[in-house]
Each structure stands twice: as structure tokens, then as C-alpha cells.
Design a protein around this motif. Structure first.
Motif, PDB file in Angstrom:
ATOM      1  N   ALA A 255      40.729 -65.773  -6.089  1.00 27.75           N
ATOM      2  CA  ALA A 255      40.899 -67.185  -6.446  1.00 27.75           C
ATOM      3  C   ALA A 255      42.328 -67.639  -6.242  1.00 27.75           C
ATOM      4  O   ALA A 255      42.583 -68.826  -5.966  1.00 27.75           O
ATOM      5  N   GLY A 256      43.313 -66.686  -6.322  1.00 22.71           N
ATOM      6  CA  GLY A 256      44.687 -67.095  -6.211  1.00 22.71           C
ATOM      7  C   GLY A 256      45.131 -67.373  -4.797  1.00 22.71           C
ATOM      8  O   GLY A 256      46.204 -67.936  -4.586  1.00 22.71           O
ATOM      9  N   PHE A 257      44.318 -67.006  -3.836  1.00 21.94           N
ATOM     10  CA  PHE A 257      44.717 -67.176  -2.442  1.00 21.94           C
ATOM     11  C   PHE A 257      44.411 -68.576  -1.892  1.00 21.94           C
ATOM     12  O   PHE A 257      44.974 -68.972  -0.892  1.00 21.94           O
ATOM     13  N   SER A 258      43.513 -69.295  -2.522  1.00 21.28           N
ATOM     14  CA  SER A 258      43.141 -70.611  -1.978  1.00 21.28           C
ATOM     15  C   SER A 258      42.483 -71.455  -3.080  1.00 21.28           C
ATOM     16  O   SER A 258      41.785 -70.935  -3.967  1.00 21.28           O
ATOM     17  N   SER A 259      42.764 -72.728  -2.987  1.00 21.75           N
ATOM     18  CA  SER A 259      42.109 -73.634  -3.963  1.00 21.75           C
ATOM     19  C   SER A 259      40.599 -73.638  -3.764  1.00 21.75           C
ATOM     20  O   SER A 259      39.816 -73.823  -4.704  1.00 21.75           O
ATOM     21  N   ALA A 260      40.143 -73.425  -2.541  1.00 17.65           N
ATOM     22  CA  ALA A 260      38.696 -73.386  -2.275  1.00 17.65           C
ATOM     23  C   ALA A 260      38.073 -72.200  -2.970  1.00 17.65           C
ATOM     24  O   ALA A 260      36.979 -72.309  -3.571  1.00 17.65           O
ATOM     25  N   TYR A 261      38.789 -71.011  -2.922  1.00 21.84           N
ATOM     26  CA  TYR A 261      38.246 -69.822  -3.587  1.00 21.84           C
ATOM     27  C   TYR A 261      38.258 -70.020  -5.089  1.00 21.84           C
ATOM     28  O   TYR A 261      37.349 -69.587  -5.800  1.00 21.84           O
ATOM     29  N   HIS A 262      39.296 -70.667  -5.536  1.00 18.88           N
ATOM     30  CA  HIS A 262      39.393 -70.940  -6.986  1.00 18.88           C
ATOM     31  C   HIS A 262      38.236 -71.838  -7.455  1.00 18.88           C
ATOM     32  O   HIS A 262      37.635 -71.608  -8.525  1.00 18.88           O
ATOM     33  N   SER A 265      35.047 -69.932  -7.646  1.00 20.78           N
ATOM     34  CA  SER A 265      35.052 -69.068  -8.823  1.00 20.78           C
ATOM     35  C   SER A 265      34.655 -69.861 -10.061  1.00 20.78           C
ATOM     36  O   SER A 265      33.863 -69.391 -10.894  1.00 20.78           O
ATOM     37  N   GLU A 266      35.194 -71.067 -10.202  1.00 15.30           N
ATOM     38  CA  GLU A 266      34.859 -71.899 -11.376  1.00 15.30           C
ATOM     39  C   GLU A 266      33.385 -72.292 -11.377  1.00 15.30           C
ATOM     40  O   GLU A 266      32.706 -72.315 -12.406  1.00 15.30           O
ATOM     41  N   ARG A 267      32.876 -72.615 -10.186  1.00 21.84           N
ATOM     42  CA  ARG A 267      31.470 -73.034 -10.100  1.00 21.84           C
ATOM     43  C   ARG A 267      30.543 -71.884 -10.488  1.00 21.84           C
ATOM     44  O   ARG A 267      29.552 -72.081 -11.196  1.00 21.84           O
ATOM     45  N   VAL A 268      30.838 -70.674 -10.039  1.00 24.34           N
ATOM     46  CA  VAL A 268      30.003 -69.508 -10.406  1.00 24.34           C
ATOM     47  C   VAL A 268      30.106 -69.254 -11.895  1.00 24.34           C
ATOM     48  O   VAL A 268      29.116 -68.884 -12.550  1.00 24.34           O
TER      49      VAL A 268
END
Length: 550
Positions: A255-262, A265-268
Motif C-alpha cells: 500500500a505504501g508504494f502507490s495511492s492506487a494500492y493503498h 487495500s482500504e476497499r478490501v
């Protein structure tokens, strides 16, 4: 009384204006001279119907106007009740237009024929020959007795009460029929109403019960699938919750590598929380799910009752059943209300009957007292008219039902000769006897009525000599109390008048017209002499005429 008459374009009259005075007026003229035309004109003023045949000149309107002096006859209330202008010198005008339409006016106010007829009753009594037969009619016989009995106010009061009584009895009959029909259906309506009330129906109830029934009837299938769902979610190795947790941990690492990954992560994480909540709800629903055969049976019975009522009343919803229930309540209440109305109306009718009986009793007593007065006066007058042995027996019989003028039946029995049996007046009296009895009746009634004017149209038919002389004396005596006109062919009667008019025809150009002339003293002598001897007047006829006039 009538003071003047103006006729324009009526029958054979082109234009005629004549003034009248009080007292005893005579109208004479040859047969066909137009005496009936005068009566026809007066009839129009008094409200008779007219047509185009009344017009002398079909291109012009006919106008008939009569003046009446009313100051002594208490007719103001009549005018006030009908919103008419009252004048002591009242003018009645009748117009017949070439189109056939008719108009009537009282003191220049337009009125209808009914109002004209109602006023005419108080102004003039035109007695024609055929009206002598009215003596044989029950209605006229009652009018004679009631005039002498001074029953007018009592009969008016009785008629007013009788009108209300008839209206109430008709309403009572209708209510009783309505109640009887309602009562026949009330037991059935009450049964239907009780059945619906017992069902304790409520709006939306059917849908709720059907949902509960479906749940209770499928409890095993529901539990099986709830447990299966819970197993899929909670399996230790491959369950949805475990796998979601693995996905969430994997995404958290990047999650720390990209706002998209973050964001992923929140959605899951949100889905994981929702899935845990769903799993807890499944556990709750599964634990609370239980088989209840009694509840299932109760719900089923309630639904079957609803279905039965819907089929019985041919509707599809609870709301329609509730509407039927409301209507049935109104119908049951309505029958009870009708019964209360019947009770109250019957009390009113009982009161009206008591009042009607009391007034009818008063009318009867006054009639009984008037009968000997009438017979005594009749006998006295008719003795002078050549009927010295006349006798009357007036039978007044009470009845139990209500008639238009009280609770009496009446029979006029008559005997003209000494020793003869009594018989019904209308069956055994001759035409001459009826004429004399009618004149005697009019003379008697003149003392009791306040009618301004009476016109006798050849009431002397069938009599002559001394009897005619006596008839003239009676009419002259009547003229002391009212204005009297006599249309006559008898010189004995003509000589009694205070004023004498002659009706005659004249030829003007190519047309014949009727005229009316007031005779001077000299002209009266000649007219009566002609009535005695014909168109050729002898000295003896002139002397006889002068003797009659003196």
C-alpha cells in the motif's frame, strides 16, 4: 265592484268603453246580440284562456281592461302576499297578441293566469244557466253550508293540517316499507358484519401473514442454506473470511508504494468488515430459526379465513373487505335509525290526527247549527217564488276518514209538493225549481259573503209572470249589499233595475259589430215595452212598461 269595462278588438266588438255603478244593473238585448260576448270579455279579465278566435281583427291585438273599486273588501293581504301593488281603484288588463300569446297585468304588473284567477274569485261571481246544476254537486252544497256556518277559517286551518298529515303518512308508509325490507336483510347483514369483525382485519395483514407462512413452511430449507453459507464463509483454510484476510494482508504490504494500492487495500478492508458482519448475522438468523408447527397452523388458519372471506365477497384484498365491513355497519345502523324515525313520525301523526279530529268536530257542530238556518231561509224565499210547500231535509253524516273539508258527508233531500216523499235534490227537482232554489241560495249567501259583484246570466229561464216579478225583487234586495247584474229577457225583472244597458248589433260599412248602450229613462220605457209586445210597440205596452217601472 266593477266600475268600468273597456274592450278593444274582441269578437264582434271593435271598441267599447262603458261605466258601471253599484246597485242593480240590467242587461237586455235580442238573442244573438252579443250578451255572451260581454261575459266572454269579463271571463278573460278573470283569467280564462284565450285564443286567436277572440280577435275581431287578426292583425291587431285585443285589449280588455276592467277597473274595480276594492276599498271595502279587505283585499290588501292578497296583493301583499303576491308582491303586487294595491290600489283602491285596481286595473286588470288582458292582452291577446296576433301571434296567439296572451299577457295579463294587475295595476300594470305582469301576472300569470293563475294569479288572475285567484283574484277573480274575490271579485265577480258569474252565474250562467248551466251553473244551476252545481246545486246537485257535493262540493257546492258544502260551500253553501260552510258559508252560513262561517267555517272558512276552520276549514283553512283543517286543510293546512291535512296537507301536513298526508305528507307525514306518505313518508311513514315509505319508511315502514324501507324498514321492512331492511329488517328482512338485517339478520344476514348482521351475520356478515359479525364475521368480518371477528376476523379482526387490518390493512397490510395479508402480505405479512403470507410472508410468515412462507418462512415457517420452509424452515428446514432456510436453515440448510444458512448453515451452508456460514460454512463457506468460516472455513479455516479456504473460507471467504480467511481468503479475504489473506488478500487484505497482501495489499497492506504494497500500500505504501502507490495511492492506487493503498485504495485497493482500504476497499478490501471494508469488504472484510462487511463480510464478518454478514457472517455474524447468518449465525444469529440460524440460531433463532426454529420449527413451530402450532404457529404455522395458526398463521395458515388466519390466511384461509382471509381467503374464504375474499372469495365470499368476491374481492381480492383486505382493504376491499374493510370497505364492505364499513358499508355493512352503516346498513345495520340505518335500519335502527329508520325505526327511530318511524317512532318519531308516528307521534307527529298522532298529534295531527288529534288536532284534525278536534277541528273537524268544530266544523261539524257549526254545520249542524247552520242547516236549520239555511232551510228556514230557503223556505221563506221560495214561498214567494211560487213554491209554498217546499221542504228540505239536509242530512249531515259524520265519517271516520278525512275528507278535503272535514269529516262529514252531506245529502240535500227535497220535496216540492205537500205530501210528496223526500228525494235527492239532483234527481227530483225540475229545471225551473233548480233556478229558483239557486237564486234563493245566492240571495242567502249575499248576506254572508263579501263578494263585490254577481252577474246572473238568464237565471230566470223557465219562469214568468209574478214569479219573475218576485225574482226581480230578490235580486234588487241583493243589490243593497253588493253590485248585481242581471242578463234577462223578462220585462218584470228588467224593470227592477236601477241602471239598464242594452246590447245590440249595428252594421258599420261591410262589418257587423256589437255595441252596449246605457238607456235613458225614456229609452227604458221603450225597451221594456218591446220586451212585452215585440218590435211593434203599442200604447198598452208602453203603459204597461211605465207601470212596471213605477
Amino acid at each position: 265592484m266593477i266600475t268600468s269595462l273597456s274592450i278593444h278588438n274582441f269578437a264582434l266588438i271593435e271598441k267599447l268603453v262603458i261605466d258601471f255603478s253599484g246597485g242593480f244593473s240590467i242587461i237586455t238585448g235580442e238573442t244573438g246580440a252579443g250578451k255572451s260576448i260581454l261575459l266572454g270579455a269579463l271571463g278573460l279579465v278573470l283569467g280564462k284562456r284565450a285564443d286567436l278566435t277572440s280577435l275581431k281583427n287578426k292583425e291587431e291585438k285585443c285589449i280588455i281592461e276592467a277597473h274595480f273599486e276594492l276599498s271595502n273588501y279587505q283585499l290588501k293581504p292578497f296583493f301583499e302576499d303576491r308582491d303586487l301593488d294595491y290600489e283602491d281603484d285596481t286595473i286588470i288588463r288582458r292582452e291577446i297578441l296576433p301571434s296567439g300569446k296572451s299577457r295579463a297585468f294587475i295595476n300594470d304588473t305582469p301576472v300569470n293566469l293563475q294569479e288572475l284567477q285567484e283574484l277573480g274569485v274575490f271579485l265577480i261571481d258569474i252565474h250562467s244557466q248551466h251553473q244551476t246544476q252545481e246545486l246537485a254537486e257535493d262540493q257546492y252544497q258544502f260551500q253553501i253550508i260552510d258559508a252560513i256556518a262561517l267555517n272558512k277559517d276552520s276549514i283553512n286551518q283543517y286543510n293546512h293540517l291535512l296537507k301536513g298529515y298526508k305528507k307525514d303518512t306518505a313518508q311513514l308508509k315509505a319508511l315502514e316499507m324501507q324498514f321492512e325490507n331492511g329488517r328482512k336483510e338485517q339478520d344476514y347483514h348482521s351475520f356478515l358484519l359479525d364475521e368480518l369483525v371477528a376476523a379482526q382485519l387490518e390493512s397490510g395483514m395479508q402480505e405479512a401473514l403470507e410472508l410468515v407462512y412462507e418462512q415457517l413452511n420452509n424452515v428446514e430449507l432456510i436453515k440448510e442454506n444458512l448453515d451452508k453459507s456460514l460454512s463457506i464463509a468460516n472455513d479455516e483454510h479456504i473460507g471467504l473470511l480467511q481468503q479475504l484476510n489473506d488478500v487484505k494482508l497482501a495489499l497492506q504490504k504494497i500500500a505504501g508504494f502507490s495511492s492506487a494500492y493503498h485504495l485497493l487495500s482500504e476497499r478490501v478492508s471494508i469488504i472484510s468488515i462487511e463480510m464478518n458482519d454478514i457472517a455474524q448475522e447468518i449465525i444469529h438468523q440460524s440460531e433463532n430459526l426454529s420449527q413451530d408447527p402450532q404457529q404455522l397452523e395458526s398463521v395458515n388458519e388466519k390466511l384461509q379465513l382471509i381467503y374464504h372471506l375474499q372469495k365470499k365477497h368476491q374481492v381480492a384484498t383486505i382493504e376491499e373487505l374493510l370497505s364492505i365491513q364499513s358499508n355493512l355497519e352503516l346498513q345495520v345502523i340505518n335500519v335502527d335509525a329508520i325505526e327511530s324515525q318511524i317512532t318519531a313520525l308516528q307521534k307527529d301523526i298522532d298529534i295531527s290526527q288529534s288536532e284534525l279530529n278536534n277541528i273537524a268536530g268544530v266544523i261539524h257542530k257549526k254545520r249542524a247549527l247552520a242547516i236549520p238556518v239555511l232551510t228556514e231561509k230557503w223556505i221563506a224565499i221560495l214561498a214567494d217564488l211560487g213554491m209554498p210547500n217546499v221542504r228540505f231535509n239536509i242530512e249531515l253524516k259524520p265519517v271516520n276518514h278525512y275528507l278535503a273539508n272535514g269529516k262529514d258527508e252531506l245529502q240535500f233531500l227535497f220535496s216540492a209538493n205537500k205530501g210528496s216523499e223526500f228525494g235527492l235534490l239532483k234527481k227530483i227537482a225540475s229545471g225551473g225549481e233548480m233556478s229558483r232554489i239557486m237564486l234563493a241560495t245566492k240571495a242567502i249567501l249575499a248576506a254572508y259573503s263579501r263578494l263585490p259583484t254577481i252577474i246572473f246570466d238568464e237565471i230566470d229561464t223557465g219562469v214568468s209572470g209574478e214569479i219573475a216579478n218576485k225574482m226581480g225583487e230578490i235580486m234588487k234586495a241583493m243589490s243593497l249589499q253588493m253590485q248585481v247584474f242581471a242578463i234577462t229577457h223578462l220585462p218584470q225583472i228588467a224593470a227592477k233595475g236601477t241602471t239598464h244597458f242594452k246590447v245590440f248589433k249595428s252594421v258599420v260599412g261591410a262589418y257587423t259589430q256589437t255595441e252596449l248602450k246605457k238607456l235613458s229613462a225614456e229609452e227604458r220605457v221603450v225597451e221594456i215595452a218591446q220586451m212585452l209586445s215585440g218590435s211593434i210597440v203599442s200604447d198598452s205596452a208602453l203603459n204597461h212598461a211605465k207601470a212596471l217601472l213605477n
